[in-house]
Write a protein that holds these residues in place. Structure first.
Motif, short mmCIF file in Angstrom:
data_model
loop_
_atom_site.label_atom_id
_atom_site.label_comp_id
_atom_site.label_asym_id
_atom_site.label_seq_id
_atom_site.Cartn_x
_atom_site.Cartn_y
_atom_site.Cartn_z
N VAL A 82 15.59 -8.28 -0.43
CA VAL A 82 16.02 -6.79 0.31
C VAL A 82 14.90 -5.76 -0.01
N CYS A 83 14.42 -5.64 -1.21
CA CYS A 83 13.64 -4.34 -1.45
C CYS A 83 12.19 -4.73 -0.85
N PHE A 84 11.75 -6.00 -0.80
CA PHE A 84 10.41 -6.22 0.02
C PHE A 84 10.83 -5.95 1.31
N ALA A 85 11.66 -6.35 2.20
CA ALA A 85 11.94 -5.97 3.46
C ALA A 85 12.06 -4.39 3.66
N LEU A 86 12.69 -3.82 2.90
CA LEU A 86 12.84 -2.16 3.04
C LEU A 86 11.29 -1.72 2.63
N CYS A 87 10.48 -2.04 1.76
CA CYS A 87 9.26 -1.57 1.41
C CYS A 87 8.42 -1.91 2.63
N ALA A 88 8.37 -3.21 3.14
CA ALA A 88 7.45 -3.50 3.89
C ALA A 88 7.55 -2.81 5.19
N TYR A 89 8.82 -2.48 5.63
CA TYR A 89 9.43 -1.57 6.76
C TYR A 89 8.81 -0.26 6.70
N GLY A 90 8.99 0.36 5.37
CA GLY A 90 8.38 1.65 4.99
C GLY A 90 6.77 1.59 5.10
N ILE A 91 6.21 0.61 5.06
CA ILE A 91 4.64 0.47 5.16
C ILE A 91 4.16 0.36 6.69
N TYR A 92 4.95 -0.52 7.13
CA TYR A 92 4.73 -0.71 8.65
C TYR A 92 4.89 0.55 9.39
N GLU A 93 6.19 1.45 9.02
CA GLU A 93 6.36 2.53 9.71
C GLU A 93 5.04 3.83 9.29
N ASN A 94 4.50 3.58 8.30
CA ASN A 94 3.62 4.78 7.88
C ASN A 94 2.08 4.18 7.34
N GLU A 97 -0.48 6.74 6.38
CA GLU A 97 -0.40 7.63 5.22
C GLU A 97 -0.60 6.75 3.85
N THR A 98 -1.77 7.11 3.35
CA THR A 98 -2.14 6.28 2.03
C THR A 98 -1.02 6.68 0.98
N PHE A 99 -0.60 7.65 0.79
CA PHE A 99 0.22 7.94 -0.31
C PHE A 99 1.73 7.33 -0.15
N LEU A 100 2.09 7.43 1.22
CA LEU A 100 3.48 6.80 1.35
C LEU A 100 3.30 5.06 1.36
N ILE A 101 2.13 4.44 1.57
CA ILE A 101 1.99 3.24 1.22
C ILE A 101 1.86 2.85 -0.19
N GLY A 102 1.42 3.96 -0.95
CA GLY A 102 1.29 3.80 -2.36
C GLY A 102 2.44 3.94 -2.77
N PHE A 103 3.38 4.80 -2.40
CA PHE A 103 4.90 4.74 -3.07
C PHE A 103 5.59 3.60 -2.79
N PHE A 104 5.78 2.96 -1.59
CA PHE A 104 6.31 1.78 -1.31
C PHE A 104 5.88 0.50 -1.92
N VAL A 105 4.42 0.57 -2.18
CA VAL A 105 4.07 -0.47 -3.06
C VAL A 105 4.31 -0.56 -4.53
N ALA A 106 4.31 0.89 -4.95
CA ALA A 106 4.60 0.83 -6.46
C ALA A 106 6.30 0.64 -6.57
N ALA A 107 6.89 1.24 -5.52
CA ALA A 107 8.41 1.16 -5.68
C ALA A 107 8.82 -0.47 -5.85
N PHE A 108 8.28 -1.36 -4.90
CA PHE A 108 8.36 -2.75 -5.00
C PHE A 108 8.05 -3.45 -6.21
N PHE A 109 6.94 -2.99 -6.58
CA PHE A 109 6.28 -3.90 -8.06
C PHE A 109 6.84 -3.22 -9.10
N THR A 110 7.43 -2.06 -9.17
CA THR A 110 8.08 -1.57 -10.25
C THR A 110 9.50 -2.11 -10.46
N THR A 111 10.05 -2.21 -9.31
CA THR A 111 11.52 -2.67 -9.57
C THR A 111 11.69 -4.15 -9.76
N MET A 112 10.56 -4.76 -9.12
CA MET A 112 10.50 -6.32 -9.69
C MET A 112 10.04 -6.51 -11.21
#
Length: 127
Positions: A82-94, A97-112
């Motif tokens: 679920v986390c991967f799907a939400l973060c991948a969707y966020g990256i796909y939509e942005n 935007e480098t900082f938003l991509i950084g946010f979603f990548v950081a969120a995924f790896f940090t939660t894992m």
């Protein structure tokens, strides 16, 4: 559970990942102040995410017959999907935007990684 240490480690990890990706657009010396100050909002985001989405699995899932390790083994795969799907969707939509991509990548790896730290902690307690 050692929640404060997990929050501190997760926040440092998220800040590092976020700024490594954020600096791909270029580094300016003026960004140094923002790098240190950004730890505060990153800590708030990590705290909210960990306390609201990871800790309930351990608080409510652990019973007499269901250990923390079993909670990890049962719920981690679904959470990661679920986390991967939400973060991948966020990256796909942005994608621009480098900082938003950084946010979603950081969120995924940090939660894992937080899940792994909680599971490792519970394994250390049983030994």
């Amino acid at each position: 559970m050692k929640i404060p240490s997990n929050l501190a480690k997760s926040s440092l990890l998220a800040t590092g990942i976020f700024w490594v990706i954020g600096m791909t657009d270029g580094f300016h010396i003026n960004m140094m102040a923002f790098m240190f100050i950004s730890y505060i909002p990153v800590f708030v985001c990590c705290t909210g995410t960990i306390l609201l989405t990871i800790c309930p699995f351990y608080f409510f899932g652990e019973t007499k017959h269901f250990s923390k390790r079993q909670v990890f083994q049962r719920f981690y795969p679904y959470y990661s999907i679920v986390c991967f799907a939400l973060c991948a969707y966020g990256i796909y939509e942005n994608t621009n935007e480098t900082f938003l991509i950084g946010f979603f990548v950081a969120a995924f790896f940090t939660t894992m990684q937080s899940w792994i730290w909680f599971a490792k902690e519970s394994a250390d307690e049983t030994v």
